[in-house]
Write a protein that holds these residues in place. Structure first.
Motif, mmCIF file in Angstrom:
data_model
loop_
_atom_site.group_PDB
_atom_site.id
_atom_site.type_symbol
_atom_site.label_atom_id
_atom_site.label_comp_id
_atom_site.label_asym_id
_atom_site.label_seq_id
_atom_site.Cartn_x
_atom_site.Cartn_y
_atom_site.Cartn_z
ATOM 1 N N LEU A 136 41.396 39.645 42.271
ATOM 2 C CA LEU A 136 40.182 40.078 43.230
ATOM 3 C C LEU A 136 40.627 40.063 44.573
ATOM 4 C CD1 LEU A 136 37.437 38.941 41.076
ATOM 5 C CD2 LEU A 136 37.806 41.545 41.421
ATOM 6 N N PHE A 137 40.495 41.015 45.232
ATOM 7 C CA PHE A 137 40.459 40.972 46.729
ATOM 8 C C PHE A 137 39.247 41.584 47.379
ATOM 9 C CE2 PHE A 137 44.268 41.924 44.561
ATOM 10 C CZ PHE A 137 45.167 41.085 45.127
ATOM 11 N N THR A 157 50.124 48.029 35.791
ATOM 12 C CA THR A 157 48.997 47.644 36.683
ATOM 13 C C THR A 157 47.891 48.295 36.611
ATOM 14 O OG1 THR A 157 50.764 46.333 37.988
ATOM 15 C CG2 THR A 157 48.673 46.768 39.131
ATOM 16 N N GLY A 158 46.538 48.027 36.475
ATOM 17 C CA GLY A 158 45.779 48.929 36.700
ATOM 18 C C GLY A 158 44.748 48.621 37.915
ATOM 19 N N ARG A 159 44.256 49.433 38.623
ATOM 20 C CA ARG A 159 43.352 48.910 39.947
ATOM 21 C C ARG A 159 42.129 49.729 39.806
ATOM 22 N NH1 ARG A 159 47.440 47.316 42.698
ATOM 23 N NH2 ARG A 159 49.744 48.233 42.691
ATOM 24 N N GLY A 160 41.184 48.803 40.386
ATOM 25 C CA GLY A 160 40.042 49.499 40.467
ATOM 26 C C GLY A 160 39.200 49.004 41.742
ATOM 27 N N VAL A 161 38.126 49.757 42.173
ATOM 28 C CA VAL A 161 37.514 49.235 43.505
ATOM 29 C C VAL A 161 36.063 49.542 43.365
ATOM 30 C CG1 VAL A 161 37.391 50.061 46.020
ATOM 31 C CG2 VAL A 161 39.577 50.294 44.885
ATOM 32 N N ALA A 162 35.397 48.544 44.088
ATOM 33 C CA ALA A 162 33.793 48.778 44.270
ATOM 34 C C ALA A 162 33.417 48.612 45.582
ATOM 35 C CB ALA A 162 33.219 47.635 43.163
ATOM 36 N N ARG A 163 32.281 49.143 45.985
ATOM 37 C CA ARG A 163 31.978 48.718 47.229
ATOM 38 C C ARG A 163 30.325 48.801 47.087
ATOM 39 N NH1 ARG A 163 29.068 52.935 49.790
ATOM 40 N NH2 ARG A 163 29.379 54.790 49.130
ATOM 41 N N CYS A 164 29.837 48.047 47.843
ATOM 42 C CA CYS A 164 28.236 47.744 48.020
ATOM 43 C C CYS A 164 27.582 48.809 48.807
ATOM 44 C CB CYS A 164 27.845 46.472 48.601
ATOM 45 S SG CYS A 164 26.060 46.300 48.413
ATOM 46 N N GLU A 179 29.102 39.352 42.811
ATOM 47 C CA GLU A 179 29.490 39.037 41.449
ATOM 48 C C GLU A 179 29.499 40.517 40.732
ATOM 49 O OE1 GLU A 179 27.266 37.155 42.727
ATOM 50 O OE2 GLU A 179 28.256 35.283 42.751
ATOM 51 N N ILE A 180 28.515 41.318 41.244
ATOM 52 C CA ILE A 180 28.422 42.645 40.587
ATOM 53 C C ILE A 180 29.583 43.621 41.025
ATOM 54 C CG2 ILE A 180 27.005 44.833 40.869
ATOM 55 C CD1 ILE A 180 24.602 43.233 40.900
ATOM 56 N N GLY A 181 30.096 43.407 42.524
ATOM 57 C CA GLY A 181 31.185 44.088 42.765
ATOM 58 C C GLY A 181 32.576 43.667 42.124
ATOM 59 N N ASP A 182 32.491 42.281 41.680
ATOM 60 C CA ASP A 182 33.846 41.753 40.941
ATOM 61 C C ASP A 182 33.639 42.687 39.763
ATOM 62 O OD1 ASP A 182 34.098 40.111 43.364
ATOM 63 O OD2 ASP A 182 33.515 38.387 42.421
ATOM 64 N N GLU A 183 32.483 42.462 38.990
ATOM 65 C CA GLU A 183 32.598 43.025 37.532
ATOM 66 C C GLU A 183 32.826 44.409 37.572
ATOM 67 O OE1 GLU A 183 28.966 39.819 36.369
ATOM 68 O OE2 GLU A 183 28.459 42.160 36.870
ATOM 69 N N GLY A 198 34.724 45.593 53.156
ATOM 70 C CA GLY A 198 33.505 45.893 52.597
ATOM 71 C C GLY A 198 33.621 46.436 51.032
ATOM 72 N N ARG A 199 34.811 46.240 50.797
ATOM 73 C CA ARG A 199 35.131 46.826 49.285
ATOM 74 C C ARG A 199 35.541 45.685 48.425
ATOM 75 N NH1 ARG A 199 36.066 52.406 48.972
ATOM 76 N NH2 ARG A 199 35.499 53.417 51.147
ATOM 77 N N THR A 200 35.436 45.721 47.311
ATOM 78 C CA THR A 200 36.295 44.651 46.261
ATOM 79 C C THR A 200 37.183 45.295 45.630
ATOM 80 O OG1 THR A 200 34.024 43.312 45.974
ATOM 81 C CG2 THR A 200 35.723 43.126 44.333
ATOM 82 N N LYS A 201 38.361 45.045 45.706
ATOM 83 C CA LYS A 201 39.559 45.741 44.895
ATOM 84 C C LYS A 201 39.969 44.561 43.842
ATOM 85 C CE LYS A 201 40.868 48.023 49.015
ATOM 86 N NZ LYS A 201 42.114 48.412 50.004
ATOM 87 N N ALA A 202 40.354 45.229 42.783
ATOM 88 C CA ALA A 202 40.731 44.752 41.550
ATOM 89 C C ALA A 202 42.171 44.973 40.975
ATOM 90 C CB ALA A 202 39.776 44.461 40.369
#
Length: 107
Positions: free
Chosen positions: A13-14, A34-41, A50-54, A18-22
């Motif tokens: 996790l990174f 390698t799979g990639r995912g991104v979340a932002r609040c 924790e929600i962004g991480d999930e 303002g974004r969480t990248k996994a």
């Protein structure tokens, strides 16, 4: 045939801009995916890291699972167990109707 294998998986996790990248990495000993995912609040939402991480990790793992399924589909077709010979109007319908020797197990 009995065999035992160990596939190694890691999740990274990174937090950045303002974004969480996994990144989800699967190493089979033969192939590394390698799979990639991104979340932002949303600025209007309460910031719960924790929600962004999930969310980011679930998206990375979903990406990884999709890659692994595409590889399995190609391998099945290569040994004659794939979709060859089916006539369906589009790829989505062919995918939904695919009957392989290893069905999904939900038990």
């Amino acid at each position: 045939m009995t065999r035992t294998l160990e596939w190694k998986a890691g999740v990274y996790l990174f937090e950045e801009d303002g974004r969480t990248k996994a990144k989800a990495v699967l190493d089979t000993g033969v192939t590394r995916l390698t799979g990639r995912g991104v979340a932002r609040c949303n600025p209007q939402d309460v910031d719960v890291p924790e929600i962004g991480d999930e969310l980011a990790v679930s998206r990375a793992m979903s990406d990884l699972a999709g890659q692994l399924m595409r590889i399995a589909d190609r391998d099945l077709e290569a040994v004659g167990a794939g979709e060859g010979g089916q006539t369906a109007p589009d790829a989505a319908e062919r995918k939904a109707d695919a009957q392989y020797g290893w069905p999904d197990v939900t038990a």
